[in-house]
Scaffold this active site. Structure first.
Site, PDB file in Angstrom:
ATOM      1  N   ARG A   1       8.617 -15.621  -2.172  1.00 20.00           N
ATOM      2  CA  ARG A   1       9.015 -16.149  -0.857  1.00 20.00           C
ATOM      3  C   ARG A   1       7.947 -17.110  -0.354  1.00 20.00           C
ATOM      4  O   ARG A   1       6.877 -17.213  -0.930  1.00 20.00           O
ATOM      5  CB  ARG A   1       9.097 -14.979   0.138  1.00 20.00           C
TER       6      ARG A   1
ATOM      7  N   VAL B   1       3.382 -15.851   4.954  1.00 23.77           N
ATOM      8  CA  VAL B   1       2.826 -16.039   6.304  1.00 23.77           C
ATOM      9  C   VAL B   1       1.695 -17.065   6.267  1.00 23.77           C
ATOM     10  O   VAL B   1       1.609 -17.953   7.112  1.00 23.77           O
ATOM     11  CB  VAL B   1       2.298 -14.690   6.864  1.00 23.77           C
TER      12      VAL B   1
ATOM     13  N   GLY C   1       0.779  -1.239   0.000  1.00 21.33           N
ATOM     14  CA  GLY C   1       0.000   0.000   0.000  1.00 21.33           C
ATOM     15  C   GLY C   1       0.809   1.285   0.000  1.00 21.33           C
ATOM     16  O   GLY C   1       0.276   2.357  -0.256  1.00 21.33           O
TER      17      GLY C   1
HETATM   18  C1  MV4 Z   1      -5.333  -2.493  -6.423  1.00 23.01           C
HETATM   19  C2  MV4 Z   1      -6.627  -2.269  -5.938  1.00 23.01           C
HETATM   20  C3  MV4 Z   1      -7.568  -1.813  -6.828  1.00 23.01           C
HETATM   21  N1  MV4 Z   1      -7.240  -1.592  -8.124  1.00 23.01           N
HETATM   22  N2  MV4 Z   1      -5.066  -2.270  -7.723  1.00 23.01           N
HETATM   23  C4  MV4 Z   1      -3.237  -3.194  -2.215  1.00 23.01           C
HETATM   24  C5  MV4 Z   1      -1.889  -3.778  -1.911  1.00 23.01           C
HETATM   25  C6  MV4 Z   1      -1.238  -4.080  -3.224  1.00 23.01           C
HETATM   26  N3  MV4 Z   1      -0.495  -5.279  -3.163  1.00 23.01           N
HETATM   27  C7  MV4 Z   1      -2.378  -4.158  -4.193  1.00 23.01           C
HETATM   28  N4  MV4 Z   1      -3.491  -3.499  -3.592  1.00 23.01           N
HETATM   29  C8  MV4 Z   1      -4.572  -3.132  -4.322  1.00 23.01           C
HETATM   30  N5  MV4 Z   1      -4.358  -2.941  -5.646  1.00 23.01           N
HETATM   31  C9  MV4 Z   1      -6.001  -1.824  -8.532  1.00 23.01           C
HETATM   32  N6  MV4 Z   1      -5.702  -1.599  -9.804  1.00 23.01           N
HETATM   33  C10 MV4 Z   1      -6.884  -2.512  -4.593  1.00 23.01           C
HETATM   34  C11 MV4 Z   1      -5.857  -2.935  -3.773  1.00 23.01           C
HETATM   35  C12 MV4 Z   1      -6.215  -3.136  -2.412  1.00 23.01           C
HETATM   36  C13 MV4 Z   1      -6.115  -4.383  -1.827  1.00 23.01           C
HETATM   37  C14 MV4 Z   1      -5.631  -5.496  -2.500  1.00 23.01           C
HETATM   38  C15 MV4 Z   1      -5.524  -6.718  -1.899  1.00 23.01           C
HETATM   39  C16 MV4 Z   1      -5.936  -6.860  -0.583  1.00 23.01           C
HETATM   40  C17 MV4 Z   1      -6.404  -5.783   0.103  1.00 23.01           C
HETATM   41  C18 MV4 Z   1      -6.508  -4.534  -0.499  1.00 23.01           C
HETATM   42  C19 MV4 Z   1      -6.988  -3.459   0.228  1.00 23.01           C
HETATM   43  C20 MV4 Z   1      -7.077  -2.244  -0.355  1.00 23.01           C
HETATM   44  C21 MV4 Z   1      -6.679  -2.066  -1.664  1.00 23.01           C
END
Ligand code: MV4
Length: 442
Positions: A292, A295, A165
């Site tokens: 990796r 968890v 994030g």
């Molecule tokens: C996003 C998304 C919505 N649209 N990408 C959050 C962490 C990162 N690894 C990817 N994430 C997100 N990418 C697009 N194009 C929303 C998230 C996201 C999210 C993703 C997975 C698990 C929890 C989340 C919580 C908020 C936002």
């Protein structure tokens, strides 16, 4: 097989790795900081060596000290666990230079997948579905505007070296992009010493679905099904499940095949994870690859019966995968819940739950210290039931038995989630926690 394996980690994952090694008859070396001389991983390993002061930078992140320890102790393999140096391509490279096998993929693959913009490009070229957006990273506001225009708003601004994030922003319009892009870029520069960004279409409240991959060093790749990690708060996962109750069997097969192709496109070896976002219409998009052990790996172990850490070590030692995709069977339903400390201190009382289908992964013991220097995760409770309903009941029973005194934890918060009717009635999306829960941070 290896003659001696050094664990470049601490806490529950270090203990987890020591247990796998002991079952395999591989002697272990623990490394520990000055704050961890009485920690369980230090006490449990066959040998232990102090590598420096408490601060991670001076111990668990200090490559020279860890490699010196490995050479001095005669270890021929290093398992990095998760966090710390586990996704540091330079560390993997240095292991090789020292003649020590790094239990994980090649350093070049770690570097390529660690750069999310580059990973995205690799997957686009391989025909893997990614979130709609640009092919190339962006480095200036005009470039970002152009990419966002072509993608269509709302968009997500992401840092190439990001994850978790940081450096991530939503922009609903060009105006918002102008307001947010440079902030996101500054955050990325501060966090990762690199301000390369990329633009994706914003997917609202997706589910976070990740596939476990195993790949040997001879090009054989299989997947072990998925984990649903949609229950998270502030980008901290709280609960993980396998399989995902949101995915019909036909989609599972298709996503699994895609995940295997993605790992192949990455040139992947060893255990890894392909992360997808799943939208409301069950369209799925690759977002990242984790190079990796994770968890949440125990939920996959529970439903497949495969020991992932042993598999990692066997693969690293040059053994072939011992099963084919058709031989992988998913049975029952597993749930993991992470118990985190809300403070440092001494654990004055600990009672772990037990019973059929209950697993506790932790480095805690009665009287142990929780140091303030490291990750707050104390314990993973993993249950395996016949179906989701039984697993939810089991985890409620187990959480009810679990006693931790002396340090404040998120145990009560976790219990509340499992009693929530929306959670109980079916799979939730990543908007669930924000919508229904408002308890304190962490
Ligand atoms: C996003 C998304 C919505 N649209 N990408 C959050 C962490 C990162 N690894 C990817 N994430 C997100 N990418 C697009 N194009 C929303 C998230 C996201 C999210 C993703 C997975 C698990 C929890 C989340 C919580 C908020 C936002």
């Amino acid at each position: 097989m290896f003659h001696k394996l050094l664990i470049a980690n601490r806490g529950e994952i270090a203990v987890r790795i020591i247990r796998a090694c002991r079952e395999m008859g591989i002697p272990t070396v623990a490394v520990y900081s000055e704050a961890d001389s009485e920690s369980l991983h230090t006490l449990l390993a066959d040998e232990a060596i102090c590598i420096g002061p408490a601060k991670s930078q001076d111990s668990y992140l200090n490559m020279e000290r860890i490699l010196s320890a490995a050479v001095a102790m005669g270890a021929d393999a290093i398992h990095p666990g998760f966090g710390f140096l586990s996704e540091n391509s330079r560390f993997a490279e240095l292991c090789g230079i020292c003649g020590i096998k790094f239990v994980g993929p090649d350093s070049g693959v770690i570097a390529r997948m660690g750069n999310k913009a580059e990973a995205r490009k690799t997957m686009i070229k391989a025909g893997i579905p990614v979130v709609p957006g640009g092919m190339e990273p962006v480095r200036t506001l005009p470039e970002a505007k152009k990419a966002a225009e072509e993608t269509g708003y709302p968009v997500m601004i992401k840092a190439a070296l990001g994850g978790g994030g940081k450096g991530m922003r939503v922009a609903g319009s060009e105006k918002e992009l102008e307001a947010e892009f440079l902030n996101a870029q500054r955050e990325a520069l501060k966090g990762f010493s690199d301000d390369t960004m990329y633009i994706e279409r914003y997917v609202e409240n997706p589910r976070h679905i990740e596939f476990q991959i195993l790949a040997d060093e001879y090009g054989n790749i299989i997947h072990l099904g998925e984990r649903d990690c949609s229950v998270q708060k502030n980008h901290q996962k709280l609960i993980e499940e396998a399989p995902s109750a949101a995915i019909p069997d036909t989609l599972r097969r298709e996503m699994g095949e895609t995940a295997v192709r993605a790992a192949g496109a990455a040139g992947y070896k060893n255990a890894g994870t392909i992360e997808f976002l799943l939208d409301k219409d069950n369209r799925y998009y690759f977002i990242e690859m984790n190079t990796r052990i994770q968890v949440e790996h125990p939920v996959t172990e529970a439903v497949t019966g495969i020991d992932l850490v042993k598999a990692q070590i066997r693969i690293a030692a040059g053994e072939r995968l011992s099963l084919t995709q058709d031989e992988v069977e998913i049975s029952g339903h597993a749930i993991e819940c992470r118990i985190n400390a809300k403070m440092a201190g001494k654990v004055t009382n600990l009672l772990a739950p037990g019973g059929m289908g209950i697993r506790v992964d932790s480095a805690m013991y009665n009287g142990c210290q929780v140091p303030p220097w490291y990750d707050a995760m104390l314990l993973k409770l993993v249950v395996h039931g016949e179906d989701r309903e039984e697993a939810i009941r089991k985890i409620q029973c187990a959480l009810g038995e679990l006693v931790i005194e002396g340090v404040e934890t998120n145990l009560d918060d976790q219990y509340e989630i499992f009693t929530h009717p929306v959670y109980q009635s079916g799979p939730v999306d990543t908007g669930f926690m924000e919508k229904y829960f408002n308890f304190g941070r962490k």
